[in-house]
Every structure is written in C-alpha cells, then in structure tokens.
Design an enzyme around this catalytic site. Sequence first.
Site, PDB file in Angstrom:
ATOM      1  N   ALA A  21     -34.392  48.173  -0.954  1.00 49.41           N
ATOM      2  CA  ALA A  21     -34.662  49.465  -1.575  1.00 49.41           C
ATOM      3  C   ALA A  21     -33.799  50.507  -0.898  1.00 49.41           C
ATOM      4  O   ALA A  21     -33.458  50.388   0.290  1.00 49.41           O
ATOM      5  CB  ALA A  21     -36.132  49.832  -1.469  1.00 49.41           C
ATOM      6  N   GLY A  23     -32.257  54.952  -1.500  1.00 51.80           N
ATOM      7  CA  GLY A  23     -32.634  56.270  -1.952  1.00 51.80           C
ATOM      8  C   GLY A  23     -32.732  56.371  -3.457  1.00 51.80           C
ATOM      9  O   GLY A  23     -33.468  57.206  -3.981  1.00 51.80           O
ATOM     10  N   LYS A  41     -31.125  46.744 -10.075  1.00 52.48           N
ATOM     11  CA  LYS A  41     -31.546  47.954  -9.351  1.00 52.48           C
ATOM     12  C   LYS A  41     -32.340  48.829 -10.309  1.00 52.48           C
ATOM     13  O   LYS A  41     -31.801  49.353 -11.293  1.00 52.48           O
ATOM     14  CB  LYS A  41     -30.341  48.716  -8.792  1.00 52.48           C
ATOM     15  CG  LYS A  41     -30.700  50.098  -8.263  1.00 52.48           C
ATOM     16  CD  LYS A  41     -29.600  50.705  -7.419  1.00 52.48           C
ATOM     17  CE  LYS A  41     -29.818  50.406  -5.953  1.00 52.48           C
ATOM     18  NZ  LYS A  41     -28.900  51.135  -5.074  1.00 52.48           N
ATOM     19  N   ASP A 135     -20.294  56.454  -1.276  1.00 50.42           N
ATOM     20  CA  ASP A 135     -21.328  56.110  -0.283  1.00 50.42           C
ATOM     21  C   ASP A 135     -20.985  54.801   0.436  1.00 50.42           C
ATOM     22  O   ASP A 135     -21.860  53.979   0.667  1.00 50.42           O
ATOM     23  CB  ASP A 135     -22.685  56.008  -0.969  1.00 50.42           C
ATOM     24  CG  ASP A 135     -23.852  56.029   0.031  1.00 50.42           C
ATOM     25  OD1 ASP A 135     -23.652  56.523   1.164  1.00 50.42           O
ATOM     26  OD2 ASP A 135     -24.941  55.539  -0.311  1.00 50.42           O
TER      27      ASP A 135
END
Length: 420
Positions: A21, A23, A41, A135
């Site tokens: 898991a 954000g 996801k 990211d």
Amino acid sequence: MVVPPDVERLGPYRLLSPIGAGGFGAVYIALDPQGHTVAVKVLHPPVAADSAAIARLAREVEVMRRVRGKHVAEVLDAELSGERPYLVTRYVQGRPLHAVVTDDGPITGDALARLARGLAAALASIHGAGVVHRDLKPANVILADGEPIVIDFGVAAALDSPSVTASGAVLGTPGYLAPEVISTGVSGPEADVFSFAATLAFAATGRQPYGTGPATAVAYRVVHEEPDLGGVPEWLAPLLRECMARDPAARPTAEQLCARLGASVPPPAPPVDAVRDTAVADIPPVQGVHGMATRALVAESPRPGLSPEDARARHAAKVRTRWVIGSGAITALTAAAAQEHLPEVSLLVLAVYACAVVADAGVALFRRGGPQRARLAVDVGSVIGTVAAWFALSVFFSTFTLVLALGTVLAVLLVIVVSS
C-alpha cells in the site's frame, strides 16, 4: 491478510491478496481473465474522489501504456470511471530496493553496476514515451533476480492536485525530489535524473544522500546543500554528482546515462494505438528472486494465438500426463516392495495399473488429432516404463529399502494434500 469480500473481484480481475500500500492506493496480486498474474492498484477513496485528478490520470494512462521495456512494470489496463478506480500493471516478483539495502546492506561491485544500468534503461524507456516518473525512489524499484524494475511511473505527476495532497497522499519523497520540484513544483525528465542519482547513492552507501529528519529539514538540504556521496565508488560518484546538480540543464539525459554506463538504449516507444490492445501474454515474464516467473501463481498461461478452449485442453493434457507418469512411478515402487513377500499383490498392482492405462489408450485410438496421438504415446510409454522400473527396483534394492521409500513418498503426498 485476506482480501475483503467486497473487493475480491474488480471488473474482470480476481484479487488474490494484498501485496502493499502507498499514498495513492492499495496493491493486490490478481489474475486476469486468461489466468495471467498481474498487479492491481486500487486507488484510495480520497484520491478516487478527486474528479479532476482522476480525469488527468485517465488522459495520462494511454501515454503510460506506451512505456515498454525490460526494466519497467508496464501499465496494462485501467478502469478509472467506476466507484473503485484501479490501474493494472505487470506483476513483478521481487523485493523493493529499500528493503534489500536495509536488510542486506549496501549494494556493491557488479550488482551496483547492474542496478545503475537497469535504472538508466528504465528512465530511457519512460522518458522516450513522453512520461515523467516524478516519484523515483528505492521503494519504487523492485529487484528481481538482480535486475531493477521501476514501478508506479507517471502516477504521482498525474495525481498532483491540492485535494489529493490534502488527503494524505505524498507526492514525492524528500531526499529524492529534485530541488526545482521542491522550490517551484516543476517536474521534468531532469528531475527523474536527480532521483535516479539519489536512489543509486542510497543503494551504494545505505544512507540517505541528504540525511534524515523532518521532511522540511531534508528538503532544505536538497535545495541548499551538497549531497553526501561518501562511500560511493569512484567510478560512480562523479556521475551521481553531475546528476544531482542544482541546475536541471546541467544534468545528463537518460540516453546519455545509458551511454556512459554501457546500458542498451531501449527502442522508441510505440504509438498509443499499437499498445492499446496489448495482451498480458505478450509481455515476457521477469524472473523473481526465487527463480519463479511472474506468472508463477498460474497453473498454465494460455499461449498467444490459442483460444481459451485450446488453452484449457492443453493444460488438461499436461496435468493428465503428469498423473499417468507419477502414478506409474508409485505403482512400480509399490509392486517392487511387495515382490519378495507378496508376489501376487505385486502382479495385481501392475495389472490394475496396466489395464487402466491401456483402457485409456483404447479411448485415444478412436479420437482424431495430434494431441490424442500424443496421449496414446504417453499411455504406452508409461506402461513399458512402469514395468521396467518395477524390474529394476526389484533387482537392485532390498525390500526394506523399497518399503521405506514407499512410506516416504506416501507421507510426502499426504502432507501435500493436507497443505492444499
């Protein structure tokens, strides 16, 4: 952890179990309609409630699907219009880079060079498709059999909105975000190159290049101080320092990184229309850390070009062949163990097995097609092989040894059945 009943199936995908898991959402290992293992996801409700961010992500998905390469987990599908929006990517069996370094220590030598080349190739694939990761960090790099696989590219940039940030989703990680992203929010391919270097610095030293502490303190160091590259090998440190320059224009491109590290530059990304209907089966499986393929949870994946009926028939034929050969081996061992003291039982066991297999072979004779001929060959070969094995075992092994071996085999089979 068990998958809640209300999310056991999303669209055509059957969720098996949670695997992580973040954000933006929870990740599940799942099966697609053809039985391929994929990663799904499911976006968190606060994220899913931001219609503007979801609309932006929906536009980006088609571009993200253009990203193809050995070192990226491709986006295969998405459903962003329902109550539970989700993304589907290739499932990669391995360990996150941050866990590998934390548990096993810094990566050195050839393994570090392999990591650097793989990450450079991944960035070249992502940027070549017009996507910015935004990211890239050790948690978004999976090591599978020593090869890095980059996940979650493009998601952070697409979901960058005040409401998503307010929901608790973190858009980027201090220490891996480039200075210009922290200062202005601008994120381009150059920012990914900075994150590439910070990720490699962590892998090589086991330390955050800008230290630890509150996010604001780390962000301040990124903008105003030089990174700590002590302990990075001499062949890599100058390149990382160049990649972490404060001026984005001074950083090399992903293609230049590939050239300097000796990595192969991936071919240009295909047009969106060329990948819109790409099947999961067309993507080569990546070997996991235990030597298992990414489709290891699937008994038999349909091959490209096969209809579902043909795939099921081929799988059934393989299962049947294993049963015929396996039961033949147990029959030979049982008959050999009984040969000395119970010869009649020994012959009876062989006769029952032979009759059952010969009857099955007779059925195959009345059917047409190559698979039936193969089935007949397996039946005849199994009978001959069982008799030969019985004779050899009776001659070369004592009754005690054979009984012990038979008991061991039966005990193992019992454990397998109970475990299943």
